[in-house]
Write a protein that holds these residues in place. Structure first.
Motif, PDB file in Angstrom:
ATOM      1  N   ILE A 127     -67.063 107.238  64.750  1.00  0.00           N
ATOM      2  CA  ILE A 127     -66.950 108.603  64.233  1.00  0.00           C
ATOM      3  C   ILE A 127     -67.388 108.648  62.770  1.00  0.00           C
ATOM      4  N   ARG A 128     -68.290 109.554  62.478  1.00  0.00           N
ATOM      5  CA  ARG A 128     -68.819 109.735  61.117  1.00  0.00           C
ATOM      6  C   ARG A 128     -67.920 110.697  60.355  1.00  0.00           C
ATOM      7  N   CYS A 129     -67.511 110.291  59.139  1.00  0.00           N
ATOM      8  CA  CYS A 129     -66.605 111.109  58.331  1.00  0.00           C
ATOM      9  C   CYS A 129     -67.211 111.351  56.943  1.00  0.00           C
ATOM     10  N   PRO A 130     -67.320 112.605  56.495  1.00  0.00           N
ATOM     11  CA  PRO A 130     -67.804 112.868  55.127  1.00  0.00           C
ATOM     12  C   PRO A 130     -66.889 112.208  54.092  1.00  0.00           C
ATOM     13  N   TRP A 131     -67.478 111.762  52.995  1.00  0.00           N
ATOM     14  CA  TRP A 131     -66.717 111.026  51.983  1.00  0.00           C
ATOM     15  C   TRP A 131     -65.602 111.866  51.361  1.00  0.00           C
ATOM     16  N   ASN A 132     -65.764 113.175  51.335  1.00  0.00           N
ATOM     17  CA  ASN A 132     -64.785 114.021  50.643  1.00  0.00           C
ATOM     18  C   ASN A 132     -63.535 114.320  51.480  1.00  0.00           C
ATOM     19  N   ILE A 133     -63.457 113.802  52.708  1.00  0.00           N
ATOM     20  CA  ILE A 133     -62.261 113.999  53.535  1.00  0.00           C
ATOM     21  C   ILE A 133     -61.289 112.858  53.260  1.00  0.00           C
ATOM     22  N   PRO A 134     -60.127 113.124  52.663  1.00  0.00           N
ATOM     23  CA  PRO A 134     -59.173 112.050  52.344  1.00  0.00           C
ATOM     24  C   PRO A 134     -58.583 111.423  53.612  1.00  0.00           C
ATOM     25  N   TYR A 135     -58.587 110.112  53.646  1.00  0.00           N
ATOM     26  CA  TYR A 135     -58.019 109.416  54.801  1.00  0.00           C
ATOM     27  C   TYR A 135     -56.525 109.692  54.951  1.00  0.00           C
ATOM     28  N   VAL A 136     -55.843 109.915  53.849  1.00  0.00           N
ATOM     29  CA  VAL A 136     -54.404 110.175  53.931  1.00  0.00           C
ATOM     30  C   VAL A 136     -54.129 111.439  54.744  1.00  0.00           C
ATOM     31  N   ASP A 137     -55.023 112.436  54.630  1.00  0.00           N
ATOM     32  CA  ASP A 137     -54.844 113.668  55.399  1.00  0.00           C
ATOM     33  C   ASP A 137     -55.095 113.427  56.890  1.00  0.00           C
ATOM     34  N   ILE A 138     -56.077 112.566  57.185  1.00  0.00           N
ATOM     35  CA  ILE A 138     -56.373 112.250  58.589  1.00  0.00           C
ATOM     36  C   ILE A 138     -55.205 111.494  59.220  1.00  0.00           C
ATOM     37  N   THR A 139     -54.721 110.461  58.530  1.00  0.00           N
ATOM     38  CA  THR A 139     -53.615 109.668  59.090  1.00  0.00           C
ATOM     39  C   THR A 139     -52.351 110.515  59.221  1.00  0.00           C
ATOM     40  N   TYR A 140     -52.118 111.398  58.253  1.00  0.00           N
ATOM     41  CA  TYR A 140     -50.931 112.269  58.305  1.00  0.00           C
ATOM     42  C   TYR A 140     -50.998 113.176  59.538  1.00  0.00           C
ATOM     43  N   ALA A 141     -52.164 113.744  59.791  1.00  0.00           N
ATOM     44  CA  ALA A 141     -52.314 114.667  60.921  1.00  0.00           C
ATOM     45  C   ALA A 141     -52.169 113.941  62.260  1.00  0.00           C
ATOM     46  N   ILE A 142     -52.857 112.804  62.392  1.00  0.00           N
ATOM     47  CA  ILE A 142     -52.839 112.092  63.678  1.00  0.00           C
ATOM     48  C   ILE A 142     -51.482 111.440  63.931  1.00  0.00           C
ATOM     49  N   ASN A 143     -50.966 110.699  62.947  1.00  0.00           N
ATOM     50  CA  ASN A 143     -49.684 110.013  63.144  1.00  0.00           C
ATOM     51  C   ASN A 143     -48.539 111.010  63.322  1.00  0.00           C
ATOM     52  N   GLY A 144     -48.627 112.140  62.604  1.00  0.00           N
ATOM     53  CA  GLY A 144     -47.601 113.172  62.764  1.00  0.00           C
ATOM     54  C   GLY A 144     -47.589 113.724  64.176  1.00  0.00           C
ATOM     55  N   ARG A 145     -48.783 113.943  64.722  1.00  0.00           N
ATOM     56  CA  ARG A 145     -48.886 114.435  66.102  1.00  0.00           C
ATOM     57  C   ARG A 145     -48.296 113.417  67.077  1.00  0.00           C
ATOM     58  N   ILE A 146     -48.602 112.140  66.857  1.00  0.00           N
ATOM     59  CA  ILE A 146     -48.091 111.082  67.742  1.00  0.00           C
ATOM     60  C   ILE A 146     -46.569 111.016  67.677  1.00  0.00           C
ATOM     61  N   ILE A 147     -45.999 111.109  66.470  1.00  0.00           N
ATOM     62  CA  ILE A 147     -44.541 111.040  66.308  1.00  0.00           C
ATOM     63  C   ILE A 147     -43.865 112.215  67.008  1.00  0.00           C
ATOM     64  N   ARG A 148     -44.442 113.404  66.856  1.00  0.00           N
ATOM     65  CA  ARG A 148     -43.850 114.579  67.515  1.00  0.00           C
ATOM     66  C   ARG A 148     -43.859 114.415  69.035  1.00  0.00           C
ATOM     67  N   GLU A 149     -44.946 113.853  69.554  1.00  0.00           N
ATOM     68  CA  GLU A 149     -45.019 113.640  70.997  1.00  0.00           C
ATOM     69  C   GLU A 149     -44.022 112.572  71.449  1.00  0.00           C
ATOM     70  N   GLN A 150     -43.813 111.558  70.614  1.00  0.00           N
ATOM     71  CA  GLN A 150     -42.845 110.517  70.962  1.00  0.00           C
ATOM     72  C   GLN A 150     -41.424 111.073  70.983  1.00  0.00           C
ATOM     73  N   ILE A 151     -41.108 111.942  70.023  1.00  0.00           N
ATOM     74  CA  ILE A 151     -39.780 112.576  70.011  1.00  0.00           C
ATOM     75  C   ILE A 151     -39.593 113.412  71.272  1.00  0.00           C
ATOM     76  N   SER A 152     -40.628 114.168  71.616  1.00  0.00           N
ATOM     77  CA  SER A 152     -40.571 114.977  72.832  1.00  0.00           C
ATOM     78  C   SER A 152     -40.420 114.098  74.062  1.00  0.00           C
ATOM     79  N   SER A 153     -41.099 112.935  74.037  1.00  0.00           N
ATOM     80  CA  SER A 153     -41.025 112.014  75.164  1.00  0.00           C
ATOM     81  C   SER A 153     -39.620 111.454  75.330  1.00  0.00           C
ATOM     82  N   VAL A 154     -38.964 111.128  74.204  1.00  0.00           N
ATOM     83  CA  VAL A 154     -37.584 110.625  74.259  1.00  0.00           C
ATOM     84  C   VAL A 154     -36.660 111.681  74.855  1.00  0.00           C
ATOM     85  N   GLU A 155     -36.848 112.926  74.434  1.00  0.00           N
ATOM     86  CA  GLU A 155     -36.020 114.016  74.972  1.00  0.00           C
ATOM     87  C   GLU A 155     -36.254 114.175  76.473  1.00  0.00           C
ATOM     88  N   ASP A 156     -37.526 114.038  76.883  1.00  0.00           N
ATOM     89  CA  ASP A 156     -37.857 114.151  78.305  1.00  0.00           C
ATOM     90  C   ASP A 156     -37.293 112.989  79.114  1.00  0.00           C
TER      91      ASP A 156
END
Length: 453
Positions: free
Chosen positions: A108-137
């Motif tokens: 995946i090609r990423c422009p230099w001006n996109i901060p990696y911290v924002d990418i990891t925050y978005a993806i890992n946050g989504r994964i954590i929310r799904e894991q919490i939902s999975s535990v509840e399920d």
């Protein structure tokens, strides 16, 4: 819902300006986490299922090295790789793109001006929310499967419940990858045969799936095309009793894509399978001890007028009636460590096919006392055992007694079956076979006895 490369690119705004430039066939790879690595030796810092982010600082300018890093990362089982463009690389090198396309490894090609911290925050946050939902399920799943154990359900019912929960087929096998139960979700039916072909079993062995599951007993995701003979994605989890591997559970992505919910079901299912197997093993061992005590009593106490009533009662506990046959089975060649497996195999098949009889161990032999010879004569029983053994690539030999008419002659006919096997082996060593006195040329009536050879 499991987060894949495809869903992340489509649903997370921070990734809207990123572009998949290679490995498009791998866009359904599941992302378990993200990690940033910027040094030449990336391998120690990555794990299967990760989405790797790199500024390309540690990537060599040499073409062969660029190809090799893609090969290694793909073999590691990464979901894919994001590379920032604009500082260390003006564009992702053609060599890396070609290799990633060949291996279906998303690049995946990423422009230099996109901060990696924002990418990891978005993806890992989504994964954590799904894991919490999975535990509840998973809470109602745990209750349902625990009730199965309370109701004395077995592995067959567990496989059916797991399959219906995840909407995919489920297989439970022993530690040697021999199928215990397979449940086909599409047809809502149990299978006698494994879902895995011979080629698929060889592929599983060649890439060490069972080995790595034993040394790292966690739920393992296997993506499609991990090997040329693996044609669908899977989840694999070992079943442990104490510190020993009892077997494995497979969730097979034959009907729909593996999801995060499947992980939750697998986690609960593995625990319940271990409970069921432990319970069944305890019952089995208790039955075995009881049968052994009864059998030893028959073998050590001679029949007399004084103990006749006690002797008859003991014999009947083994299922001995007025007419019976004794079947002796031994694995070929004999290895002591396989004896328990042969006993379990014979005992399971006798019960599964409702053959009237009792199975127990006697020295190096597995003994089957057949108590309804009209329904299941020894020749018929041993023929089906040989067929089942051949499927599992087990070699066995067998000895059969004549039909016995008197309970007090049990020891004699037991020795006759053993002797038939021993004489047959001595005369015909080359292949698995079944021997009885008449097959060996001793033509005696059922009531006639003879001196041992």
């Amino acid at each position: 819902m499991t987060l894949t490369i495809k869903t992340a690119m489509a649903e997370l705004p921070i990734l809207s300006t990123l572009e998949i430039v290679a490995g498009h066939k791998g866009i359904n790879n599941v992302i378990n986490w993200t990690h940033i690595v910027d040094q030449p030796d990336m391998i120690p810092f990555v794990r299967p299922g990760m989405l790797l982010l790199s500024t390309a600082f540690g990537i060599s300018q040499e073409v062969e090295s660029q190809k090799r890093i893609i090969q290694i990362l793909s073999e590691t089982g990464l979901a894919g790789m994001i590379i920032s463009i604009g500082k260390y690389f003006e564009e992702i090198p053609d060599a890396m793109i070609e290799e990633a396309d060949r291996l279906n490894f998303p690049l995946i090609r990423c422009p230099w001006n996109i901060p990696y911290v924002d990418i990891t925050y978005a993806i890992n946050g989504r994964i954590i929310r799904e894991q919490i939902s999975s535990v509840e399920d998973s809470i109602p799943i745990q209750k349902e499967l625990t009730q199965l154990v309370i109701d004395n359900g077995g592995l067959t019912l567990l496989a059916e419940r797991l399959s219906n929960l995840v909407g995919n087929s489920v297989e439970i096998c022993d530690r040697n990858q021999e199928v215990l139960v397979s449940y086909h979700y599409q047809y809502k039916s149990l299978n006698q045969e494994s879902f895995f072909s011979v080629e698929e079993k060889k592929a599983i062995k060649s890439i060490g799936l069972l080995y790595f599951s034993r040394i790292n007993p966690t739920i393992r995701y296997i993506k499609k095309d991990t090997h040329k003979n693996i044609n669908f994605e899977m989840l694999l989890s070992p079943i442990y009793i104490s510190d020993q591997v009892f077997g494995y559970i497979w969730i097979l992505g034959t009907d729909k894509q593996i999801s995060e919910f499947d992980y939750a079901v697998m986690e609960q299912g593995t625990t319940i399978a271990a409970l069921i197997a432990s319970r069944d093993l305890a019952i089995h061992n208790a039955e075995l001890r009881g049968k052994r005590e009864i059998f030893e009593s028959l073998m050590t106490n001679d029949f007399t007028e004084q103990n006749s009533s006690e002797w008859y009662e003991t014999a009947k506990k083994l299922g001995l009636k007025e007419q019976y046959q004794v079947l002796i089975i031994k694995n070929l060649p004999f290895f002591e460590y396989q004896q328990g497996y042969i006993y379990s195999f014979v005992d399971y098949k006798i019960k599964e096919n409702n053959v009237p009889g009792t199975v127990f161990e006697y020295g190096n032999y597995v003994v089957v006392i057949l108590t309804n010879i009209l329904q299941s004569p020894a020749e018929k029983t041993v023929d089906f055992l040989f067929r089942e053994a051949e499927i599992r690539k087990i070699k066995i030999v067998a000895g059969i007694s004549r039909v016995a008419s008197n309970i007090q002659d049990f020891k004699f006919f037991l020795e006759e079956a053993i002797e038939s096997l021993q004489i047959g082996q001595a005369m015909y060593r080359s292949k698995p076979a079944t021997w009885s006195l008449d097959r060996l040329g001793f033509f005696l009536s059922n009531s006639e006895k003879r001196e041992p050879v």
